[in-house]
Design a protein around this motif. Structure first.
Motif, mmCIF file in Angstrom:
data_model
loop_
_atom_site.group_PDB
_atom_site.id
_atom_site.type_symbol
_atom_site.label_atom_id
_atom_site.label_comp_id
_atom_site.label_asym_id
_atom_site.label_seq_id
_atom_site.Cartn_x
_atom_site.Cartn_y
_atom_site.Cartn_z
ATOM 1 N N ASP A 196 0.829 -1.200 0.000
ATOM 2 C CA ASP A 196 0.000 0.000 0.000
ATOM 3 C C ASP A 196 0.861 1.245 0.000
ATOM 4 O O ASP A 196 0.349 2.358 0.039
ATOM 5 N N GLU A 197 2.178 1.065 -0.043
ATOM 6 C CA GLU A 197 3.132 2.154 -0.237
ATOM 7 C C GLU A 197 4.035 1.767 -1.403
ATOM 8 O O GLU A 197 5.243 1.614 -1.272
ATOM 9 N N GLY A 198 3.420 1.596 -2.555
ATOM 10 C CA GLY A 198 4.127 1.091 -3.725
ATOM 11 C C GLY A 198 5.284 1.957 -4.178
ATOM 12 O O GLY A 198 6.186 1.488 -4.875
ATOM 13 N N GLY A 199 5.272 3.233 -3.774
ATOM 14 C CA GLY A 199 6.373 4.112 -4.126
ATOM 15 C C GLY A 199 7.689 3.649 -3.555
ATOM 16 O O GLY A 199 8.764 3.924 -4.112
ATOM 17 N N GLN A 200 7.637 2.921 -2.425
ATOM 18 C CA GLN A 200 8.865 2.404 -1.825
ATOM 19 C C GLN A 200 9.510 1.358 -2.717
ATOM 20 O O GLN A 200 10.733 1.238 -2.758
ATOM 21 N N PHE A 201 8.694 0.589 -3.433
ATOM 22 C CA PHE A 201 9.258 -0.379 -4.379
ATOM 23 C C PHE A 201 9.709 0.323 -5.652
ATOM 24 O O PHE A 201 10.826 0.111 -6.124
ATOM 25 N N LEU A 202 8.844 1.174 -6.221
ATOM 26 C CA LEU A 202 9.179 1.845 -7.477
ATOM 27 C C LEU A 202 10.381 2.767 -7.330
ATOM 28 O O LEU A 202 11.108 3.012 -8.295
ATOM 29 N N GLY A 203 10.600 3.287 -6.117
ATOM 30 C CA GLY A 203 11.743 4.160 -5.887
ATOM 31 C C GLY A 203 12.860 3.490 -5.131
ATOM 32 O O GLY A 203 13.828 4.147 -4.731
ATOM 33 N N GLY A 204 12.763 2.176 -4.925
ATOM 34 C CA GLY A 204 13.726 1.452 -4.112
ATOM 35 C C GLY A 204 14.885 0.873 -4.905
ATOM 36 O O GLY A 204 15.073 1.153 -6.095
ATOM 37 N N HIS A 205 15.646 0.001 -4.235
ATOM 38 C CA HIS A 205 16.874 -0.563 -4.796
ATOM 39 C C HIS A 205 16.617 -1.353 -6.071
ATOM 40 O O HIS A 205 17.401 -1.283 -7.028
ATOM 41 N N ALA A 206 15.516 -2.095 -6.102
ATOM 42 C CA ALA A 206 15.239 -2.934 -7.264
ATOM 43 C C ALA A 206 15.007 -2.124 -8.532
ATOM 44 O O ALA A 206 15.206 -2.618 -9.640
ATOM 45 N N MET A 207 14.587 -0.867 -8.369
ATOM 46 C CA MET A 207 14.238 -0.048 -9.532
ATOM 47 C C MET A 207 15.187 1.135 -9.722
ATOM 48 O O MET A 207 14.845 2.093 -10.430
ATOM 49 N N ASN A 208 16.370 1.090 -9.085
ATOM 50 C CA ASN A 208 17.318 2.172 -9.321
ATOM 51 C C ASN A 208 17.954 1.999 -10.699
ATOM 52 O O ASN A 208 17.701 1.021 -11.409
ATOM 53 N N ASN A 209 18.787 2.956 -11.092
ATOM 54 C CA ASN A 209 19.333 2.948 -12.449
ATOM 55 C C ASN A 209 20.113 1.681 -12.759
ATOM 56 O O ASN A 209 20.106 1.192 -13.896
ATOM 57 N N GLU A 210 20.778 1.126 -11.760
ATOM 58 C CA GLU A 210 21.612 -0.048 -11.971
ATOM 59 C C GLU A 210 20.790 -1.319 -12.137
ATOM 60 O O GLU A 210 21.156 -2.215 -12.913
ATOM 61 N N ASN A 211 19.661 -1.407 -11.431
ATOM 62 C CA ASN A 211 18.900 -2.660 -11.383
ATOM 63 C C ASN A 211 17.595 -2.639 -12.168
ATOM 64 O O ASN A 211 16.972 -3.687 -12.337
ATOM 65 N N ARG A 212 17.168 -1.462 -12.618
ATOM 66 C CA ARG A 212 15.829 -1.351 -13.188
ATOM 67 C C ARG A 212 15.605 -2.302 -14.358
ATOM 68 O O ARG A 212 14.595 -2.997 -14.416
ATOM 69 N N GLN A 213 16.550 -2.338 -15.279
ATOM 70 C CA GLN A 213 16.334 -3.129 -16.492
ATOM 71 C C GLN A 213 16.165 -4.618 -16.186
ATOM 72 O O GLN A 213 15.266 -5.275 -16.714
ATOM 73 N N LYS A 214 17.026 -5.169 -15.319
ATOM 74 C CA LYS A 214 16.899 -6.597 -15.026
ATOM 75 C C LYS A 214 15.655 -6.880 -14.187
ATOM 76 O O LYS A 214 15.047 -7.949 -14.314
ATOM 77 N N THR A 215 15.254 -5.929 -13.331
ATOM 78 C CA THR A 215 14.026 -6.115 -12.559
ATOM 79 C C THR A 215 12.811 -6.138 -13.474
ATOM 80 O O THR A 215 11.937 -7.006 -13.355
ATOM 81 N N LEU A 216 12.760 -5.187 -14.418
ATOM 82 C CA LEU A 216 11.639 -5.138 -15.352
ATOM 83 C C LEU A 216 11.591 -6.406 -16.197
ATOM 84 O O LEU A 216 10.510 -6.960 -16.439
ATOM 85 N N ALA A 217 12.758 -6.873 -16.625
ATOM 86 C CA ALA A 217 12.798 -8.094 -17.446
ATOM 87 C C ALA A 217 12.299 -9.297 -16.657
ATOM 88 O O ALA A 217 11.551 -10.138 -17.187
ATOM 89 N N ALA A 218 12.691 -9.385 -15.378
ATOM 90 C CA ALA A 218 12.242 -10.512 -14.550
ATOM 91 C C ALA A 218 10.737 -10.478 -14.341
ATOM 92 O O ALA A 218 10.061 -11.513 -14.419
ATOM 93 N N PHE A 219 10.184 -9.298 -14.081
ATOM 94 C CA PHE A 219 8.741 -9.187 -13.869
ATOM 95 C C PHE A 219 7.990 -9.501 -15.157
ATOM 96 O O PHE A 219 6.924 -10.140 -15.112
ATOM 97 N N ASN A 220 8.511 -9.065 -16.282
ATOM 98 C CA ASN A 220 7.869 -9.389 -17.555
ATOM 99 C C ASN A 220 7.857 -10.893 -17.793
ATOM 100 O O ASN A 220 6.861 -11.456 -18.268
ATOM 101 N N ASP A 221 8.964 -11.559 -17.470
ATOM 102 C CA ASP A 221 9.028 -13.013 -17.636
ATOM 103 C C ASP A 221 8.034 -13.716 -16.721
ATOM 104 O O ASP A 221 7.365 -14.680 -17.130
ATOM 105 N N LEU A 222 7.922 -13.248 -15.487
ATOM 106 C CA LEU A 222 6.981 -13.869 -14.550
ATOM 107 C C LEU A 222 5.543 -13.687 -15.026
ATOM 108 O O LEU A 222 4.726 -14.604 -14.944
ATOM 109 N N TRP A 223 5.213 -12.505 -15.508
ATOM 110 C CA TRP A 223 3.859 -12.253 -16.020
ATOM 111 C C TRP A 223 3.562 -13.175 -17.204
ATOM 112 O O TRP A 223 2.463 -13.693 -17.343
#
Length: 496
Positions: free
Chosen positions: A199-226
């Motif tokens: 319920d505080e999704g901004g913490q994920f969207l602005g967190g470590h998983a979505m920083n400049n270094e990790n964003r691309q691989k995180t997005l790719a992993a979520f796309n694969d899971l979907w």
């Protein structure tokens, strides 16, 4: 857009110019299309007086988590998971948490109960592992002493000893702000079906998983899971591994300012991550949530929780060793297939250049599949042993898909508004609605203006944008404002 007189001399249009295009209000949420989830959603809305879409999003996401491990659903493009990704946009005070709590209470209780049970299982495992380790070390010790036949015997003893006892899997079914590594590790060692709920999704969207270094691989992993694809990870310490048969449901609740940044991120859009979400930003009900309107329906909420508990307590079909899910296929009845095919064709025809959905082709191209996923979730929530999506559930799925497609189209224009323009719009409204003086200073905005503009550079930038658009007129240095000469001041234009 520039304007020119007949002789080619440019001139500015009369009156202030709008900063942003007006976005129409959200459509009424089609709660009747929630089918077996409707009663619980209406009960939560009656209790909280929040917009109907907020508990609806929670209910769909929770139901998706509950059933996604049991079946995949047939779609026009092939068999797909029943995983749903939901993004709910609502300002602070809209009672997002209050809507989510009663719909996730059975899930939280289940996690708590399983956590207690795991303590005993872990203690037992620690004892087995200690014995195994001692026996293995003893065999290896004897191996070093002997040769020939003794080494052959030791090899046989090692094989008879068996594999290292595995720790009991984590009972957690949800995470709130995981890193990519943390999520994949939990999917490997814990439950193969998880939910990312916050319920505080901004913490994920602005967190470590979505920083400049990790964003691309995180997005790719979520796309694969979907998509239902295997997850591959390569780490220096653990080597390479591939996870098959894992599922993830997502529900992120975020404030509008966070959502605008996320929705304007080219990487999130271009990778197809954002178009996989069911997005809505309902009209606020703040100011109309009167105590006299509150309705209690404990029976519907208890029925929802009971259903949730029964499904969570069922064993998901999976390989005992790899914990790979082995879901069955939920087919489409012939008339259900015809309905979603007609819906898909209608959407396709307005995606081309100049079409009404040309600006959201990523979302539009996936919306027929979303209809099948939603229909499949509703089908299994009603009957976990079902093997086919009937016409009634597909009608629900298509109706809800149409709503989410409309929301995506409506919000697309808001996503391109920069943060600076958004701040300037806040200031414009504040000046016209709450500031009584004819002039304004930078310090007025910093000390009394909207919260995002409580810093001088941000305030001055917003004032500059309003001046450029004709909502302010800059005064010459030394102009007297409120009895004193000012180096920098603006006159407010209250017409237009």
């Amino acid at each position: 857009m520039s304007n020119h007189s007949m002789d080619g001399v440019p001139f500015k249009p009369e009156g202030p110019q709008p900063l942003v295009r007006e976005i129409p209000d959200a459509e009424i949420y089609p709660v009747e299309a929630l089918g077996p989830l409707r009663g619980a959603v209406e009960a939560v809305q009656g209790l909280t007086q929040a917009p109907m879409a907020i508990p609806a999003q929670s209910a769909l996401a929770v139901a998706s988590l509950a059933v996604q491990g049991f079946a995949n659903v047939e779609t026009l493009g092939g068999v797909r998971p029943l995983s749903l990704f939901a993004l709910t946009i609502a300002q602070s005070g809209e009672r997002k948490s209050a809507c989510d709590a009663p719909l996730t209470s059975a899930l939280r209780d289940h996690e708590r109960e399983q956590s207690l049970a795991q303590r005993e299982a872990t203690e037992s495992w620690l004892n087995r592992h200690a014995v195994w380790k001692v026996e293995r070390e003893q065999i290896l010790k004897e191996t070093k002493k002997g040769r020939g036949e003794k080494r052959v015997a030791a090899q046989a003893d090692l094989e008879a000893l068996g594999k290292e006892p595995e720790a009991p899997p984590s009972p957690d079914r949800t995470v709130s702000e995981p890193t990519f590594e943390g999520l994949t590790k939990l999917l490997a060692t814990g439950q193969p079906s998880l939910g990312l709920f916050s319920d505080e999704g901004g913490q994920f969207l602005g967190g470590h998983a979505m920083n400049n270094e990790n964003r691309q691989k995180t997005l790719a992993a979520f796309n694969d899971l979907w998509q239902g694809n295997p997850i591959r990870r390569t780490r220096s310490g653990d080597g390479h591994s591939t996870l098959y048969g894992r599922r993830l449901a997502v529900h992120l609740m975020v404030q509008p300012s966070v959502a605008r940044i996320f929705m304007a991120d080219p990487l999130a859009v271009d990778t197809g991550f954002l178009p996989r979400f069911l997005i809505c930003e309902p009209q606020s009900t703040i100011g109309s949530r009167l105590q006299a309107k509150i309705r209690h329906d404990d029976m519907e909420l208890e029925a929802f929780s009971s259903r949730m508990r029964r499904i969570l307590e069922m064993e998901m079909p999976m390989d005992a060793e790899t914990r790979e899910l082995q879901p069955r296929v939920l087919g489409l009845a012939s008339d259900a297939r015809e309905l979603v095919a007609a819906f898909s064709d209608a959407v396709e025809q307005v995606q081309g250049a100049g079409g009404s959905l040309a600006h959201i082709t990523g979302t539009a191209s996936k919306i027929a599949e979303q209809a099948c996923r939603i229909a499949g979730v509703l089908t299994l929530w009603q009957d976990i042993s079902a093997y086919e999506v009937k016409m009634a559930e597909m009608e629900f799925g298509v109706a809800l898909a149409k709503f989410y497609l409309s929301e995506a189209s409506r919000l697309a224009s808001a996503a391109i508004v920069s943060n600076e323009i958004d701040n300037a719009e806040k200031l414009r409204r504040w000046l016209l609605e709450r500031w009584a003086e004819p002039e304004v200073l930078v310090r007025d905005v910093v000390q009394l203006g909207p919260n995002p503009l409580r810093e001088t550079p941000k305030a001055r930038a917003a004032l500059g944008i309003l001046e450029k658009h004709g909502w302010l007129v800059g005064l010459e240095g030394g102009a007297v404002v409120r009895g004193a000469a000012r180096k920098e001041a603006w006159r407010i234009v209250r017409r237009g």
